[in-house]
Design an enzyme around this catalytic site. Sequence first.
Site, PDB file in Angstrom:
ATOM      1  N   HIS A  31       0.859  -1.195   0.000  1.00  0.00           N
ATOM      2  CA  HIS A  31       0.000   0.000   0.000  1.00  0.00           C
ATOM      3  C   HIS A  31       0.891   1.239   0.000  1.00  0.00           C
ATOM      4  CE1 HIS A  31      -3.737   2.231   1.133  1.00  0.00           C
ATOM      5  NE2 HIS A  31      -2.926   2.967   1.883  1.00  0.00           N
ATOM      6  N   MET A  35       0.621  11.575  -1.017  1.00  0.00           N
ATOM      7  CA  MET A  35       0.050  12.773  -0.369  1.00  0.00           C
ATOM      8  C   MET A  35       0.680  14.022  -0.958  1.00  0.00           C
ATOM      9  SD  MET A  35       0.088  11.673   3.622  1.00  0.00           S
ATOM     10  CE  MET A  35      -0.332  10.002   4.163  1.00  0.00           C
ATOM     11  N   HIS A  64      -2.879   4.672  -2.922  1.00  0.00           N
ATOM     12  CA  HIS A  64      -3.933   5.434  -2.239  1.00  0.00           C
ATOM     13  C   HIS A  64      -3.606   6.906  -2.433  1.00  0.00           C
ATOM     14  CE1 HIS A  64      -5.731   6.565   1.980  1.00  0.00           C
ATOM     15  NE2 HIS A  64      -6.430   7.082   0.990  1.00  0.00           N
ATOM     16  N   MET A 135     -11.893   5.014   5.370  1.00  0.00           N
ATOM     17  CA  MET A 135     -10.793   5.482   6.227  1.00  0.00           C
ATOM     18  C   MET A 135     -11.216   5.373   7.698  1.00  0.00           C
ATOM     19  SD  MET A 135      -8.210   6.256   4.359  1.00  0.00           S
ATOM     20  CE  MET A 135      -7.187   6.907   5.693  1.00  0.00           C
ATOM     21  N   PHE A 141      -1.512  10.847   8.120  1.00  0.00           N
ATOM     22  CA  PHE A 141      -0.382  10.396   8.938  1.00  0.00           C
ATOM     23  C   PHE A 141      -0.584   8.955   9.381  1.00  0.00           C
ATOM     24  CE2 PHE A 141      -0.888  14.938   9.358  1.00  0.00           C
ATOM     25  CZ  PHE A 141       0.394  15.394   9.077  1.00  0.00           C
ATOM     26  N   GLY A 143       0.181   5.925  12.300  1.00  0.00           N
ATOM     27  CA  GLY A 143       0.289   5.862  13.750  1.00  0.00           C
ATOM     28  C   GLY A 143      -0.809   6.563  14.532  1.00  0.00           C
ATOM     29  N   GLY A 174      -5.991   2.817   8.574  1.00  0.00           N
ATOM     30  CA  GLY A 174      -5.778   3.764   9.661  1.00  0.00           C
ATOM     31  C   GLY A 174      -6.018   3.126  11.020  1.00  0.00           C
ATOM     32  N   GLY A 175      -4.953   3.011  11.799  1.00  0.00           N
ATOM     33  CA  GLY A 175      -5.090   2.466  13.155  1.00  0.00           C
ATOM     34  C   GLY A 175      -5.436   0.994  13.197  1.00  0.00           C
ATOM     35  N   SER A 196       1.995   1.198  10.817  1.00  0.00           N
ATOM     36  CA  SER A 196       2.838   1.060  12.011  1.00  0.00           C
ATOM     37  C   SER A 196       2.746  -0.336  12.611  1.00  0.00           C
ATOM     38  CB  SER A 196       2.493   2.140  13.037  1.00  0.00           C
ATOM     39  OG  SER A 196       1.115   2.281  13.168  1.00  0.00           O
TER      40      SER A 196
HETATM   41  C1  DX5 Z   1      -2.979   7.473   6.485  1.00  0.00           C
HETATM   42  C2  DX5 Z   1      -2.604   6.466   5.435  1.00  0.00           C
HETATM   43  C3  DX5 Z   1      -2.390   5.099   5.951  1.00  0.00           C
HETATM   44  C4  DX5 Z   1      -1.305   4.988   6.993  1.00  0.00           C
HETATM   45  C5  DX5 Z   1      -1.821   4.035   8.002  1.00  0.00           C
HETATM   46  O1  DX5 Z   1      -3.530   8.587   5.911  1.00  0.00           O
HETATM   47  O2  DX5 Z   1      -3.594   6.377   4.438  1.00  0.00           O
HETATM   48  O3  DX5 Z   1      -2.204   4.161   4.908  1.00  0.00           O
HETATM   49  O4  DX5 Z   1      -0.076   4.535   6.510  1.00  0.00           O
HETATM   50  O5  DX5 Z   1      -0.912   3.954   9.043  1.00  0.00           O
HETATM   51  P1  DX5 Z   1      -1.253   3.186  10.395  1.00  0.00           P
HETATM   52  O6  DX5 Z   1      -1.570   1.763  10.033  1.00  0.00           O
HETATM   53  O7  DX5 Z   1      -0.026   3.334  11.215  1.00  0.00           O
HETATM   54  O8  DX5 Z   1      -2.449   3.885  11.012  1.00  0.00           O
HETATM   55 ZN    ZN Z   2      -3.432   4.710   2.972  1.00  0.00          ZN
END
Ligand code: DX5
Ligand code: ZN
Length: 223
Positions: A31, A35, A64, A135, A141, A143, A174-175, A196
Amino acid sequence: MAVQIAPSILSADFARLADEVAAVADADWIHVDVMDNHFVPNLTLGLPVVEALLKATPLPVDCHLMIEDPDRWAPGYAEAGAASVTIHAEAASAPIRTLREIRSAGARAGLALNPGTAVEPYADLLAEIDMLLVMTVEPGFGGQPFLDVVLPKISRARDLIKGRDLDVWLQVDGGVNTETIERCAEAGADVFVAGSAVYSADDPAEAVRSLRAQATRASRQGA
Ligand code: DX5
Ligand code: ZN
């Protein structure tokens, strides 16, 4: 569909990307979070790095795009060889045209929804996509803590997909970690992005395997 795990390289060491993707060789996808510092308040990488990554890994690449004007940029990622390209509903001006262009370039087309974006207005677009990304944090971000408030939307999205008898994958991002992945699977997700949780683990390959096993158990219980 079998559960799929997509490690996000956002949490990897950007100076060693080839090694970092090799460390998760039995993942289902890589993935890649693009950004632009406009759609989200963070800047990562673009097409040249994706092109380099495509040469560095045999795994399919899932882009993404957290960018403004995806209508202009998304088809280029598909043409470059990304196996899946996801655009944000909030950013696209002509989502149907763009999703069709992604598909005609040979990639799977994905549509992403921010935590505050309802799925119902996009019900008719489900026929145009191969994957819906719900999402589970505000994008931008790695983490961040998982937003439980999104779980009912995952279930409603799964019901909409089932109700229309479509083969649309439902991705969460995300998370997602050992504490939260089961709730996502029970709600109906089948593709799990983890940044993460994979790259902060001592053994990223083992983290992928154990997340997959956990999600598989939970999705069977929920089925
Ligand atoms: C956040 C990204 C995610 C991010 C997820 O905007 O789209 O793909 O890397 O990171 P974790 O799994 O640490 O929340
Ligand atoms: Zn992503």
